[in-house]
Design a protein around this motif. Structure first.
Motif, PDB file in Angstrom:
ATOM      1  N   CYS B 424     -12.067  -2.757   3.506  1.00 13.96           N
ATOM      2  CA  CYS B 424     -11.229  -1.692   4.124  1.00 13.96           C
ATOM      3  C   CYS B 424     -10.478  -1.981   5.432  1.00 13.96           C
ATOM      4  O   CYS B 424      -9.458  -1.692   6.025  1.00 13.96           O
ATOM      5  CB  CYS B 424     -12.031  -0.392   4.284  1.00 13.96           C
ATOM      6  N   ARG B 425     -11.233  -2.945   6.412  1.00 16.89           N
ATOM      7  CA  ARG B 425     -10.710  -3.491   7.431  1.00 16.89           C
ATOM      8  C   ARG B 425      -9.377  -4.055   7.037  1.00 16.89           C
ATOM      9  O   ARG B 425      -8.341  -3.893   7.799  1.00 16.89           O
ATOM     10  CB  ARG B 425     -11.517  -4.459   7.975  1.00 16.89           C
ATOM     11  N   SER B 426      -9.302  -4.881   6.170  1.00 18.09           N
ATOM     12  CA  SER B 426      -8.005  -5.650   5.728  1.00 18.09           C
ATOM     13  C   SER B 426      -7.042  -4.535   5.036  1.00 18.09           C
ATOM     14  O   SER B 426      -5.846  -4.689   5.334  1.00 18.09           O
ATOM     15  CB  SER B 426      -8.204  -6.968   4.946  1.00 18.09           C
ATOM     16  N   LEU B 427      -7.614  -3.808   4.356  1.00 16.70           N
ATOM     17  CA  LEU B 427      -6.887  -2.855   3.332  1.00 16.70           C
ATOM     18  C   LEU B 427      -5.852  -1.992   4.702  1.00 16.70           C
ATOM     19  O   LEU B 427      -4.798  -1.930   4.387  1.00 16.70           O
ATOM     20  CB  LEU B 427      -7.532  -1.954   2.834  1.00 16.70           C
ATOM     21  N   TRP B 428      -6.533  -1.525   5.627  1.00 13.57           N
ATOM     22  CA  TRP B 428      -5.862  -0.733   6.629  1.00 13.57           C
ATOM     23  C   TRP B 428      -4.825  -1.604   7.513  1.00 13.57           C
ATOM     24  O   TRP B 428      -4.638  -0.821   8.454  1.00 13.57           O
ATOM     25  CB  TRP B 428      -6.721   0.467   7.310  1.00 13.57           C
ATOM     26  N   ALA B 429      -5.045  -2.612   6.994  1.00 13.00           N
ATOM     27  CA  ALA B 429      -3.933  -3.379   7.861  1.00 13.00           C
ATOM     28  C   ALA B 429      -2.950  -3.636   6.510  1.00 13.00           C
ATOM     29  O   ALA B 429      -2.431  -4.913   6.288  1.00 13.00           O
ATOM     30  CB  ALA B 429      -4.505  -4.940   8.243  1.00 13.00           C
ATOM     31  N   GLN B 430      -2.421  -2.660   5.852  1.00 10.57           N
ATOM     32  CA  GLN B 430      -1.514  -2.592   4.745  1.00 10.57           C
ATOM     33  C   GLN B 430      -0.051  -2.596   5.195  1.00 10.57           C
ATOM     34  O   GLN B 430       0.154  -1.486   5.883  1.00 10.57           O
ATOM     35  CB  GLN B 430      -1.946  -1.785   3.668  1.00 10.57           C
ATOM     36  N   PHE B 431       0.891  -3.377   4.706  1.00 12.85           N
ATOM     37  CA  PHE B 431       2.086  -3.264   5.317  1.00 12.85           C
ATOM     38  C   PHE B 431       3.140  -2.670   4.064  1.00 12.85           C
ATOM     39  O   PHE B 431       2.766  -2.981   3.017  1.00 12.85           O
ATOM     40  CB  PHE B 431       2.666  -4.407   6.053  1.00 12.85           C
ATOM     41  N   ASN B 432       4.029  -1.765   4.249  1.00 14.21           N
ATOM     42  CA  ASN B 432       5.149  -1.579   3.529  1.00 14.21           C
ATOM     43  C   ASN B 432       6.293  -2.464   3.674  1.00 14.21           C
ATOM     44  O   ASN B 432       7.046  -2.331   4.533  1.00 14.21           O
ATOM     45  CB  ASN B 432       5.649  -0.122   3.628  1.00 14.21           C
ATOM     46  N   VAL B 433       6.272  -3.632   2.795  1.00 11.71           N
ATOM     47  CA  VAL B 433       7.376  -4.653   3.057  1.00 11.71           C
ATOM     48  C   VAL B 433       8.603  -4.392   2.912  1.00 11.71           C
ATOM     49  O   VAL B 433       9.421  -4.439   3.561  1.00 11.71           O
ATOM     50  CB  VAL B 433       7.025  -5.718   1.955  1.00 11.71           C
ATOM     51  N   GLY B 434       8.659  -3.137   1.913  1.00 11.25           N
ATOM     52  CA  GLY B 434      10.248  -2.682   1.523  1.00 11.25           C
ATOM     53  C   GLY B 434      10.720  -2.150   2.629  1.00 11.25           C
ATOM     54  O   GLY B 434      11.792  -2.170   3.250  1.00 11.25           O
TER      55      GLY B 434
END
Lengths: 186, 1009
Positions: B424-434
């Motif tokens: 979850c820690r890395s997940l909520w560092a999720q980017f929208n590349v588009g």
């Protein structure tokens, strides 16, 4: 002479010291480091020109005090070669290019200091000193290359000009002969 | 040229905004919060354990760092914050089965609101939430508080009012005592309030028996840290007070009560927090049970269940847990279900009550099932796609638990919950590349648009018609682009990278794309090499390296001095000795001012140990250095004197400058400085605790701001000129019948520049008031450097004009020389036809950043000077407090961007003179306005190139270890800087230059269009 060139180099060392501090060298620490880097830069950049051209005439002790007109000529040469960067001869190029190379090299040498590699060679003032030496070398080599190219080009131009001149001469001689004939005939 | 024709500035600014919006939406993270609540009603398996305690006291000592209560604090001990709160370690040594001391890892962002959310939900508030700290926001996720309320239990609360913004209605109305949390200057009110309400509830209050959880949130330690730093006697006194409170609480509480004492986060060496530095995330956690023993003691627990970590500077490792581990532990100890979103793991020490740890295994079972259910629900939710890549690993880890026997079950369960937390820690560092790509493309195009407009604005010919034509084409192309984007939306959704982008974002992107191409193709700029371009390229490339990003405060003065090199060499070849001396003199002033500014620095954490804090008197205090205190008041007189002296070169210290500088500007600076001197006196208790200057300085600051805005603003908007017109009758000469009137206009040569500069000074004074003492000196030196640069730019232009003239027309050159030697005496100098060059803009842009860094800021969150929020009011007040913080933080950049148009206005006379000194027919006003527009585009260009550099590095290095510490903050700074630069130049061109030129036009109608 050499003494005056040395005196001017020492003045330049002081000036470089101020410039290094302005560029961000520490004010309160590393005093000998900065002083040594300044003297390295001064020796690389102005000692030889000051010996070859004579130091510029400035109102400072231990420098040459020549006649006003000679002083104007000398200072104008310094300004033209170093401030305007317009050398007129191979000798002036050999003075300017290494000096310019040393300064640009020292400037570039600052860049690696910021990296966090923690290497001993990264410590101030090593990299600017390496940069200055490297830049000086590159400058000297490029002075050689540029002056050589200019020399060859000039020779080529001369030869072409000579050929043109010979051609012209021949043609003129022919014309004169022709005209002489015409006159005679007339 | 009409001022309205400068709409292109607005267009360029909106392009920047669109790019920033698109990129930020893709880059800054968000988390889907699930509103499900754990309930025991319809579950077949046990959802909690029998409670060990009937109730609990949760005491939060804000910013209680682990070493403050550590049994073996770092060597050498600080006399001010080590070994002062001694109760926890004493009790832990005496009762190892009742008392437990942990170093708890607080997840960044280490701001109080985020930590409170984490502490009650067991989840991970995301980075974007940090922005809500000023406004707070209630949560709809499951939490301990909600579970207590669901079990019909009562919660007493006292302390930091941030809790009430999160839980507006959950606390018992008769037992809720909130205190203002952002009033950093007040060290005691909250703590006294908590103490006064805490002990009655523990002893003899009528409500003493009616609460089940008592939350007390002390703020004093945090406020001392922010205000004075941890190395100060005030910290010792504060910690002493906290220790006394703890001793009394332990004394009076009954055996059924569990005591939990913790810091919501730590503090850095200077006492600030917000980031993810080791010191900021190391918080203290102490759990004490006066009655039943919670475990057999840690020696019975298998060592592989106990993680240890060494606090920076300590010699021994200490027991290390996640701060959110408290959530499931506390829930089960009180017999409550674990909150639905919890990602913490129960702490072994609190449940290991027999040799095999049966109770702990039960607790862990409940814990694991709860985490599994949470992940399954998240997977099924609209954001479930985020789990795609890791779902198999999680499933494998989960199946291992059920397959394993009793012995290995513990290990696998802990492995599973920890894997869930890490995921979850890395997940909520999720980017929208588009979206990031859309944003970067828009920003890149804005560079080309800025460059095109900059190139075109160098030519005055047919500017107006060109701009009107451009307006038509670009709006047409924008519409076309938007339409195309809307059409392309549906088909492109099949590409995974473009999912999650809305139609409106598509349309925005299309409009930007279309219009930008329109501008670029109508100009087609040609690349040219230039010296200052090299600086710009190096500067923006430097953001790709974390080293150069955090040493930017050193690189900027280096670039600044470098940018002086071409000017400096021109000095030697300048045609007159007057110009030579002038250029050398102002170069020296500029360089010296820049270097002196660079002596002020607040080091960021990463610069340690190669950086000494000089902005404050030391790294751990928040007081100005004594030299600065000594120079503060003299500088308020010196700065106006220097400004007057420099204006007098062009005799333009007249007109409103004569009233403004001594009677409005100087008093405002004095008031601003006096405010911060008094603040320093108050902070360091120089006059003892009896004297409180708060009221006096509030009034002083209000008068200063009011005075400069109302008096300065009114004066400037009525008479924006610094001219003095002297008429004198010349006696009749021979052969003339009557005498003539000779009119001398003083300040004619700088008729545009000086009134604009007065306008600039108003802004300077406002920023000055919000800036701390050392920063004020930096701003003053920056002003000197700015003036020196303006004179330099003017001199270099003059020198070049003469040299060019010598090449083409020697006799005209002599005339020019003549007029220039006159300019020393204040009569009009030449109107040089040269345009503003990028070489002249770069030093101003760099000066803006230099002023930002030297006024005590860094591109990090903890460097925000919250103190400035209380300049005008003693308590947090909207909208003034946030506005003041913004002015303090972005004021320097805004200020120097506002100075960019001066390049076109400085030393320009309102009438062009012919060689004989008679006013010519053409007016310089169109050229002046266009020059101001060009200078504005130039500085916008500089900052947007920096923004693109930092955005590219943030996007490219988004998985870098330091992205949240170095690259993301620099990107956010870059984005904010571009916005403020855009605002500044719009204000400068439309209000500043617009008002000045229209006034001059009305004064000198002759020869103007």
């Amino acid at each position: 002479d050499a003494w005056k060139a040395w005196a001017f180099t020492i003045y330049t060392t002081l000036a470089y010291y101020v410039v290094l501090v302005l560029f961000g060298a520490p004010i309160a620490t590393h005093l000998p480091h900065t002083a040594l880097l300044a003297s390295l830069l001064a020796i690389l950049t102005v000692f030889i020109p000051a010996y070859a051209l004579g130091p510029p005439v400035l109102p400072l002790p231990f420098l040459s005090q020549s006649t006003p007109s000679a002083a104007v000529v000398l200072n104008d040469t310094w300004v033209r070669v170093f401030a305007e960067r317009k050398p007129h001869s191979a000798a002036e190029r050999a003075l300017l290019y290494p000096a310019l190379g040393a300064v640009v090299g020292a400037w570039t040498g600052v860049i690696p200091i910021g990296l966090d590699w923690d290497r001993p060679w990264q410590a101030y003032p090593l990299t600017p000193a390496y940069g200055a030496a490297l830049g000086y070398t590159i400058g000297a080599l490029s002075a050689l290359v540029v002056s050589g190219t200019v020399f060859l080009a000039a020779q080529d131009v001369d030869r072409t000009a000579e050929q043109v001149a010979v051609k012209n001469k021949n043609q003129k001689a022919k014309e004169r002969k022709k005209r002489g004939k015409e006159l005679k005939e007339a | 040229m009409q001022i309205q024709k400068s709409w292109i500035l607005l267009y360029l600014a909106s392009l920047h905004l669109a790019g920033i919006y698109l990129f930020t939406r893709g880059f800054l993270l968000s988390r889907l919060s699930l509103s499900a609540v754990t309930s025991c009603a319809n579950s077949t398996t046990p959802c909690t354990l029998p409670p060990t305690h009937k109730r609990a006291v949760l005491l939060i000592i804000d910013a209680l760092r682990f070493d403050f209560i550590s049994p073996h604090p770092p060597e050498p001990h600080s006399p001010y914050h080590h070994n002062i709160i001694t109760l926890p370690k004493e009790l832990t040594a005496q009762h190892p089965r009742h008392s437990f001391l942990f170093n708890a890892h607080a997840d960044p962002p280490t701001a109080t609101l985020q930590r409170i959310k984490g502490l009650v939900t067991g989840s991970l508030p995301t980075f974007v939430d940090a922005g809500h700290n000023f406004a707070g926001s209630s949560i709809d996720e499951d939490s301990i508080i909600r579970q207590l309320r669901a079990a019909n239990k009562n919660i007493a609360f006292m302390g930091d009012d941030t809790w009430l913004t999160v839980f507006p209605t959950s606390f018992h109305p008769n037992m809720s005592h909130d205190f203002d949390s952002f009033n950093v200057e007040d060290l005691h009110t909250v703590d006294h309030g908590v103490t006064a309400n805490l002990f009655p509830l523990l002893t003899d209050s009528p409500h003493a028996a009616s609460w089940d959880l008592l939350i007390g949130h002390f703020l004093g330690v945090d406020h001392v840290g922010h205000r004075i730093g941890p190395d100060h006697p005030a910290m010792k006194a504060k910690q002493q007070q906290m220790n006394d409170v703890l001793v009394r609480v332990v004394d009076v509480m009954d055996e059924d009560t569990l005591l939990v004492v913790l810091g919501d986060h730590g503090m850095d060496r200077k006492g600030d927090h917000g980031g993810d530095g080791d010191l900021e995330v190391s918080s203290a956690l102490w759990i004490y049970s006066k009655g039943p023993a919670l475990s057999l003691g840690s020696s019975f627990i298998p060592a592989y269940l106990l993680q240890n970590k060494t606090f920076p500077g300590e010699s021994l490792p200490h027991r290390w847990v996640q701060q959110i581990d408290l959530v499931p532990s506390l829930s089960l100890l009180l017999g409550l279900p674990i909150p639905f979103n919890n990602l913490g793991t129960v702490i072994p020490e609190l449940f290991w009550r027999d040799k095999s740890g049966t109770e702990y295994l039960k607790a862990l079972n409940i814990n694991t099932r709860q985490v599994h259910e949470y992940l399954a629900t998240y997977r099924a939710s609209s954001a479930g796609g985020e789990l795609d890549l890791v779902w198999n690993d999680l499933q494998t880890a989960w199946s291992k638990i059920s397959e394993s026997g009793a012995t290995t079950k513990l290990t696998f369960s802990i492995a599973y919950t920890r894997l869930a937390l890490e995921t979850c820690r890395s997940l909520w560092a999720q980017f929208n590349v588009g979206l990031m790509a859309f944003g970067l493309t828009t920003l890149f195009l804005s560079l080309f648009v800025g460059w095109s407009l900059y190139e075109r604005s160098g030519r005055l010919a047919q500017w107006d018609t060109w701009v009107s034509a451009l307006g038509r084409t670009t709006s047409l192309l924008a519409a076309a682009g938007a339409g195309l984007a809307a059409v392309a939306y549906m088909p492109s959704q099949t590409l995974p990278a473009l999912q999650g982008i809305s139609v409106s974002q598509y349309i925005l992107f299309g409009a930007c794309l279309g219009s930008a191409f329109g501008v670029v193709f109508s100009v087609r700029p040609v690349p040219r090499l230039s010296f200052s371009g090299l600086i710009l390229v190096l500067h923006s490339l430097s953001f790709l390296s974390n080293s150069y990003t955090f040493w930017e405060d050193r690189a900027v003065p280096f670039f600044l001095i470098t940018s002086l090199a071409p000017t400096f060499t021109t000095a030697f070849s300048a045609p007159t000795s007057h110009l030579r001396r002038r250029i050398l003199f102002f170069s020296a002033i500029f360089a010296a001012a820049v270097r002196l500014m660079a002596m002020s620095s607040v080091c960021r954490e990463e610069q340690h140990p190669w950086c000494t804090v000089t902005f404050f008197a030391g790294a751990t205090v928040a007081e100005p250095p004594s030299l600065v205190v000594a120079l503060a008041l003299p500088s308020c007189f010196l700065l106006p004197w220097i400004i007057r002296r420099l204006l007098s070169i062009s005799k333009s210290e007249n007109g409103i400058a004569k009233i403004f500088l001594p009677y409005i500007f100087t008093p405002t600076l004095l008031a601003g400085t006096a405010y911060w001197l008094m603040e320093w006196v108050d902070t360091s208790s120089l006059l003892g605790d009896t004297v409180d200057l708060r009221l006096a300085r509030t009034l002083l600051a209000r008068c200063a701001i009011g005075g400069i805005v109302i008096a300065g603003g009114a004066l400037w908007s009525i008479v924006p000129v610094c001219l003095q017109i002297i008429s004198q009758r010349v006696p009749a000469e021979d052969g003339e019948t009557e005498g003539k009137t000779q009119v001398t206009v003083l300040g004619f040569a700088n008729a545009f520049g000086s009134p604009y500069f007065i306008f600039w000074c108003i802004t300077l004074a406002i920023v000055w008031i919000t800036t701390q003492l050392t920063g004020q000196l930096a701003l003053g030196l920056g002003t000197v450097a700015l003036l020196a640069h303006l004179e330099l730019a003017d001199s270099v232009r003059d020198a070049k004009a003469v040299l060019d003239a010598f090449d083409t027309n020697p006799s005209a050159a002599l005339a020019l020389l003549q007029s220039q030697s006159d300019s020393a005496t204040g009569t009009p100098s030449i109107v040089s036809s040269s345009v503003v060059e990028f070489n002249e803009i770069v030093p101003i842009a760099l000066l803006a950043l230099h002023a930002f860094y030297t006024s005590g800021h860094q591109s990090t969150l903890p460097s925000i000077q919250w103190k400035s929020a209380f300049v005008l009011t003693p308590t947090l007040t909207y909208p003034f407090s946030p506005a003041l913080v913004v002015i303090n933080h972005f004021g320097p950049v805004f200020l120097f961007a506002l100075a960019a148009p001066l390049l076109a206005l400085w030393n320009v006379a309102p009438l062009k003179l012919t060689s004989s000194g008679v006013p010519g027919a053409s007016s310089p006003i169109p050229a002046v306005i266009l020059g101001a527009v060009r200078a504005s585009i130039g500085i916008m260009l500089y900052f947007s190139v920096l923004l693109v550099g930092s955005a590219v590095s943030a996007a490219w290095l988004r998985r870098h270890l330091m992205v949240w510490k170095v690259f993301a903050p620099r990107y956010m700074m870059g984005a904010a800087e571009v916005v403020f630069v855009d605002l500044a130049v719009l204000l400068g061109v439309w209000v500043g230059a617009g008002r000045v030129t229209s006034r001059i036009r009305s004064m000198f109608p002759k020869g103007t269009q």
